[in-house]
Design a protein around this motif. Structure first.
Motif, PDB file in Angstrom:
ATOM      1  N   PHE A 137      -1.516 -10.128   4.458  1.00 29.50           N
ATOM      2  CA  PHE A 137      -1.606  -9.054   3.773  1.00 29.50           C
ATOM      3  C   PHE A 137      -2.464  -9.170   3.028  1.00 29.50           C
ATOM      4  CE2 PHE A 137       1.222  -7.921   6.628  1.00 29.50           C
ATOM      5  CZ  PHE A 137       1.176  -6.378   6.886  1.00 29.50           C
ATOM      6  N   GLN A 159      -8.567   1.863  -4.058  1.00 31.66           N
ATOM      7  CA  GLN A 159      -6.669   1.385  -2.803  1.00 31.66           C
ATOM      8  C   GLN A 159      -7.106   3.178  -1.978  1.00 31.66           C
ATOM      9  OE1 GLN A 159      -3.966   2.468  -6.872  1.00 31.66           O
ATOM     10  NE2 GLN A 159      -5.481   0.678  -8.002  1.00 31.66           N
ATOM     11  N   ASN A 162      -7.470   1.730   1.214  1.00 33.81           N
ATOM     12  CA  ASN A 162      -7.111   0.693   1.718  1.00 33.81           C
ATOM     13  C   ASN A 162      -5.655   1.549   1.787  1.00 33.81           C
ATOM     14  OD1 ASN A 162      -8.057  -2.406   1.620  1.00 33.81           O
ATOM     15  ND2 ASN A 162      -8.617  -1.538  -0.346  1.00 33.81           N
ATOM     16  N   THR A 166      -1.879   0.166   3.936  1.00 35.59           N
ATOM     17  CA  THR A 166      -0.812  -0.104   3.017  1.00 35.59           C
ATOM     18  C   THR A 166       0.510   1.170   3.257  1.00 35.59           C
ATOM     19  OG1 THR A 166      -1.024   1.257   2.028  1.00 35.59           O
ATOM     20  CG2 THR A 166      -2.232  -0.506   1.045  1.00 35.59           C
ATOM     21  N   SER A 176       7.732   4.529   3.496  1.00 38.25           N
ATOM     22  CA  SER A 176       7.611   3.988   1.981  1.00 38.25           C
ATOM     23  C   SER A 176       8.420   4.417   0.710  1.00 38.25           C
ATOM     24  CB  SER A 176       5.659   4.478   2.738  1.00 38.25           C
ATOM     25  OG  SER A 176       5.475   4.027   1.109  1.00 38.25           O
ATOM     26  N   GLU A 204      -0.531  -3.096  -7.799  1.00 38.59           N
ATOM     27  CA  GLU A 204       0.065  -3.307  -6.488  1.00 38.59           C
ATOM     28  C   GLU A 204       0.089  -4.192  -5.676  1.00 38.59           C
ATOM     29  OE1 GLU A 204      -4.337  -1.882  -9.161  1.00 38.59           O
ATOM     30  OE2 GLU A 204      -3.549  -3.646  -8.888  1.00 38.59           O
ATOM     31  N   ASN A 207       3.275  -2.517  -3.554  1.00 38.66           N
ATOM     32  CA  ASN A 207       2.116  -1.324  -2.608  1.00 38.66           C
ATOM     33  C   ASN A 207       1.579  -2.442  -1.509  1.00 38.66           C
ATOM     34  OD1 ASN A 207       3.340   1.086  -4.400  1.00 38.66           O
ATOM     35  ND2 ASN A 207       1.064   0.675  -5.014  1.00 38.66           N
ATOM     36  N   ARG A 208       0.235  -3.802  -1.776  1.00 37.73           N
ATOM     37  CA  ARG A 208      -0.307  -3.819  -1.019  1.00 37.73           C
ATOM     38  C   ARG A 208      -0.206  -4.957  -0.585  1.00 37.73           C
ATOM     39  NH1 ARG A 208      -6.267  -3.833  -3.119  1.00 37.73           N
ATOM     40  NH2 ARG A 208      -6.738  -4.387  -1.233  1.00 37.73           N
TER      41      ARG A 208
END
Length: 255
Positions: A137, A159, A162, A166, A176, A204, A207-208
């Motif tokens: 990731f 975002q 993506n 995610t 989540s 971020e 999240n990612r």
């Protein structure tokens, strides 16, 4: 058809309901019934009526459970998840997640998550690497930064693009939310140095990188997978089951 039990039909579109409705579908039927009125008809003596905007979620859900859910079950994706166990499972990953946050040096041990294409016991084992070198990731983020630049990779449009990457696979929106809560407890963004996770912001990075990494490890645990081949299989499941997860376990699943 008089031979059809009206209780097995959707009261709004008259299509058959799944034989074993999930708790979420039962909840939708119950709440929508309070906003509708009885409307018996030849095709369904138990029929009800209300505005389409009110009942559309019920019909979308029972179609999903009748058509998509059996396919998901055939692939071994779960219909129920132990949500109360998620926090503890994430907390047990603390050492690995801290290594990713700090990008610390690791000794590549057998059984660690590794996405290299060679066999689990190949020549790559034993080499010193940093934690993010082994995170697919983070690798995706770096590729995007090289292609688009730091600013473009961090903007809202990027975002949104993506979003699929995610998501926590079959853990869905509810998963989540719960994973996020645990990660924010472990790594409060306001206490994280932006330089340590550059070119992403602390939020971020969670999240990612951390959220999908946690989901991948949860799937590996669920499926008793290990090593690089197990990590690749879990990654495949993670990405293939995302749409299913969003539909099966929405944030308001009520479980």
């Amino acid at each position: 058809n008089p031979s059809v039990d009206a209780n097995t039909l959707c009261p709004y579109c008259d299509e058959p309901l799944p034989a074993s409705p999930t708790p979420h579908l039962k909840h939708l039927l119950a709440t929508t019934a309070k906003k509708s009125v009885r409307a018996p008809r030849p095709t369904n003596p138990m029929g009800r009526k209300t505005a389409m905007s009110v009942f559309i979620n019920v019909c979308q859900r029972h179609q999903f459970e009748s058509k998509i859910l059996p396919e998901a079950e055939a692939k071994g994706w779960p219909k129920s998840i132990g949500w109360d166990l998620i926090h503890g499972r994430v907390m047990r990953m603390k050492n690995h997640l801290e290594a990713l946050m700090e990008n610390s040096m690791l000794e590549n041990e057998r059984g660690d998550v590794d996405y290299d294409e060679e066999d689990d016991a190949g020549e790559g084992s034993g080499q010193c690497q940093r934690a993010r070198d082994k995170c697919v990731f983070w690798e995706d983020v770096i590729k995007e930064v090289k292609q688009k630049g730091t600013r473009a990779a961090a903007n809202v449009k990027s975002q949104f693009a993506n979003f699929q990457n995610t998501q926590p696979g079959y853990y869905g929106e509810l998963g989540s939310v719960l994973i996020h809560q645990s990660l924010y407890e472990l790594f409060p963004p306001e206490n994280t140095s932006p330089e340590s996770v550059s070119p992403l912001s602390p939020k971020e990075f969670i999240n990612r990188v951390l959220l999908p990494e946690v989901a991948l490890r949860l799937i590996m645990e669920d499926k008793s997978l290990s090593g690089s081949s197990g990590a690749r299989k879990a990654l495949e499941i993670l990405r293939d089951s995302t749409t299913y997860g969003v539909a099966m376990f929405p944030e308001d699943a009520g479980e």
